[in-house]
Structures are given as structure tokens and as C-alpha cells.
Scaffold this active site. Sequence first.
Site, PDB file in Angstrom:
ATOM      1  CD  GLU A 141      72.473  91.440  39.613  1.00 41.56           C
ATOM      2  OE1 GLU A 141      72.887  92.396  38.928  1.00 41.56           O
ATOM      3  OE2 GLU A 141      71.583  91.569  40.483  1.00 41.56           O
ATOM      4  CB  THR A 218      64.924  93.078  25.576  1.00 39.43           C
ATOM      5  OG1 THR A 218      66.236  92.950  26.122  1.00 39.43           O
ATOM      6  CG2 THR A 218      63.955  92.209  26.362  1.00 39.43           C
ATOM      7  CB  THR A 247      68.397 102.389  35.822  1.00 40.83           C
ATOM      8  OG1 THR A 247      69.338 103.350  35.395  1.00 40.83           O
ATOM      9  CG2 THR A 247      69.027 101.445  36.825  1.00 40.83           C
ATOM     10  CG  ASP A 251      65.915  94.269  36.456  1.00 41.25           C
ATOM     11  OD1 ASP A 251      66.416  93.303  35.864  1.00 41.25           O
ATOM     12  OD2 ASP A 251      66.580  95.077  37.140  1.00 41.25           O
TER      13      ASP A 251
HETATM   14  P1  ADP Z   1      68.038  95.526  29.097  1.00 40.47           P
HETATM   15  O1  ADP Z   1      68.044  96.649  30.109  1.00 40.47           O
HETATM   16  O2  ADP Z   1      67.942  94.185  29.726  1.00 40.47           O
HETATM   17  O3  ADP Z   1      69.118  95.640  28.054  1.00 40.47           O
HETATM   18  P2  ADP Z   1      66.206  96.733  27.206  1.00 40.47           P
HETATM   19  O4  ADP Z   1      66.989  98.002  27.285  1.00 40.47           O
HETATM   20  O5  ADP Z   1      66.120  96.042  25.887  1.00 40.47           O
HETATM   21  O6  ADP Z   1      66.637  95.685  28.325  1.00 40.47           O
HETATM   22  O7  ADP Z   1      64.717  97.111  27.696  1.00 40.47           O
HETATM   23  C1  ADP Z   1      63.734  96.137  27.928  1.00 40.47           C
HETATM   24  C2  ADP Z   1      62.442  96.581  27.261  1.00 40.47           C
HETATM   25  O8  ADP Z   1      62.021  97.859  27.774  1.00 40.47           O
HETATM   26  C3  ADP Z   1      62.551  96.755  25.757  1.00 40.47           C
HETATM   27  O9  ADP Z   1      62.332  95.516  25.099  1.00 40.47           O
HETATM   28  C4  ADP Z   1      61.448  97.765  25.483  1.00 40.47           C
HETATM   29  O10 ADP Z   1      60.191  97.132  25.388  1.00 40.47           O
HETATM   30  C5  ADP Z   1      61.461  98.652  26.726  1.00 40.47           C
HETATM   31  N1  ADP Z   1      62.330  99.822  26.479  1.00 40.47           N
HETATM   32  C6  ADP Z   1      63.656  99.956  26.780  1.00 40.47           C
HETATM   33  N2  ADP Z   1      64.144 101.146  26.363  1.00 40.47           N
HETATM   34  C7  ADP Z   1      63.089 101.798  25.785  1.00 40.47           C
HETATM   35  C8  ADP Z   1      62.919 103.087  25.159  1.00 40.47           C
HETATM   36  N3  ADP Z   1      63.946 103.944  25.049  1.00 40.47           N
HETATM   37  N4  ADP Z   1      61.702 103.396  24.684  1.00 40.47           N
HETATM   38  C9  ADP Z   1      60.641 102.549  24.812  1.00 40.47           C
HETATM   39  N5  ADP Z   1      60.739 101.330  25.383  1.00 40.47           N
HETATM   40  C10 ADP Z   1      61.945 100.949  25.862  1.00 40.47           C
END
Ligand code: ADP
Length: 303
Positions: A141, A218, A247, A251
Site C-alpha cells: 500500500e 493463507t 477484517t 495482517d
Molecule cells: P487474508 O485476509 O490475507 O486473505 P486469510 O483470510 O487467509 O488472510 O486469514 C489469515 C489467517 O487467519 C488464516 O491463514 C487463518 O490462520 C486465520 N483465519 C482466517 N479466517 C479464519 C476463520 N474463519 N477461522 C479460523 N481462522 C481463520
Amino acid sequence: MYDYDLLVVGSANADLVVRVERRPGAGETVLGSDLAVHPGGKGANQAVAAARLGARTALLARVGDDGHGRLLLDAQRAAGVDTVGALVGGAPTGVALITVDPSGDNSIVVSPGANGRLAPADVRAAASLFQAARVVSVQLEIPLETVAEVVRSLADGSRLVLNPSPPRPLPPEVLAACDPLIVNEHEARVIAGDGLGDSPEDWATALLALGPRSVVVTLGAAGALVAERAGPRVRVPSVPVEAVDTTGAGDAFTAALAWRLGRGESLAEAARYAARVGAVAVTRAGAQESFPTAAEVAEVAAP
Ligand code: ADP
């Protein structure tokens, strides 16, 4: 001896959120809720996430000489981030103008403002921060030429973590410095282009071929995959939780991983800890407001 476990170089944005019954079409005006202002931006989010876990953290970022800038830096200091590297002026503070409808769908306009003025010369002027940092984390960013200067400014023995968000193709010099490159599926597709393959294991292989020393993919509720150049592909499961707001989860995950790598953990160990941090973050509303302390993470079972 390092003074900082983590130096974050990146963006700071004020997120201006209005809830609406219906997002407006072209030429249309709709009335919305009272304005809510939240501290955000990937750099600022990562710095707060790391400091809240107990990492000695510094932020190199640029904000405007305005109320949003003061709000953002106050949020950093309240979390324990050292803002000695924060620069003020040159343009208004970056803002994200966000409208959210009742189904949770949103429309966002980002004005990068001061983030777009964080220049390579600012990185060079912060050489003492780079000398003092065990790990440096950066995102996209801010201008790409500034990211490239970060790569050139790394102290011997310090480690670079890059989350290329929002994604764009990266020069080989930047890719080669990443240890790890942290991507979700969308970012992987933009960075690697065609030929990414079908599974996260394939994506990691395609990304490693571009030069990074290691890769973390991820996968949201499906966890993450870690891969080092010579090593095996290792799946890290997520912690099962009731997600209310994702959200900032990426990060929080990245900041936690960067901090734990600096403490000498393996990539897989650091990713397991980061998955616990991400899991707590998704159970709470907001970004910076949702990031846990180490004590709160300790209550979450390892995946
Ligand atoms: P980004 O927001 O960069 O796309 P992710 O959504 O993959 O990243 O989330 C980053 C990390 O947070 C995941 O690898 C996981 O470990 C955790 N995480 C995200 N969403 C969930 C969820 N619904 N339940 C449990 N852990 C989560």
C-alpha cells in the site's frame, strides 16, 4: 543486540465507514448511518498486532498533518508501537471510504494520500531503524520503488517478510529477498500469473520458482501452507472458531508470524502461532480493535 523485534514499513489509513440500506448507484445519493472512523492500513494494522502480542515494534509510515494522522499515531502509541519513524506531512492522511450494506457487502474507495508519498529517501533516512530491527515487514500500500528500497536497506542478518497486498507483479530483486512471501489465493494468482496450478502445494511451488526463500499461503478458515525452498510443503490447520469479522486477520497473521520468526522459531512453528492469532482476530469486530494480547492467544488451543 536488536532494539526492535519487528520494523513494519507500510501504510496507515483512516477507515471511514458508513452503513447504508443500499449502496448508491451512479448519480444517486443515499442516506447512511453516523460516520465511524477506525484506524487501519496494512502497515499500521501489522504494527499494532505485533505490539499487542508483546513484540518490540517500530512503524515507518507517513501520515498527513491532520486529525486522521493524529488518530492513527495515537492508536499506534496506545498499542505500544514506537512511532519515532512516523513521518508527518506531504499530503493528507490516507483514507478508505467504506459503505457497507445490511448483507455486509461493501464498496470502498481508497485515497492513498500520504502513503503514496512514503519515498525511497524516507527509507534511506531511517537507516538506524533498519540496523536495529531483527525482522522487517512490508506490504504494497506504499510505492513499489519504496518497497525496493526497503529490500536494499536490510541489515545483514535481518529478515524480510512481504505480504504483497494489494497485489501486483514484483521485480526479481524484491521477490528474492522475501523470507517468506505471504499470499492468499488472489495474491498468488497476480504474482505468479498463469500456470499457478490447482492446489496450494502447486501454488507454493510456482511462487518459489520466482525466487523467494520461502512462501506462506493463507487459506482463511482452511489455515495455511508453508513451504521452504528445499523443504517439504507443510499444512497448518486453522483453529475452529465462530468468525464474525475477518477484517485484519491477514495482517494479524503476518505480524505474529514475523515476530515469532525473529524469536528463532521455524516457519511452520511461527505459522501455527500466527493461526491462533488470526483465529482470535476473526472472532471480534474490526481490525486493530480485534487483535489479541499474548495472554489471550495462550487461551487458544494450538491447531
Ligand atoms: P487474508 O485476509 O490475507 O486473505 P486469510 O483470510 O487467509 O488472510 O486469514 C489469515 C489467517 O487467519 C488464516 O491463514 C487463518 O490462520 C486465520 N483465519 C482466517 N479466517 C479464519 C476463520 N474463519 N477461522 C479460523 N481462522 C481463520
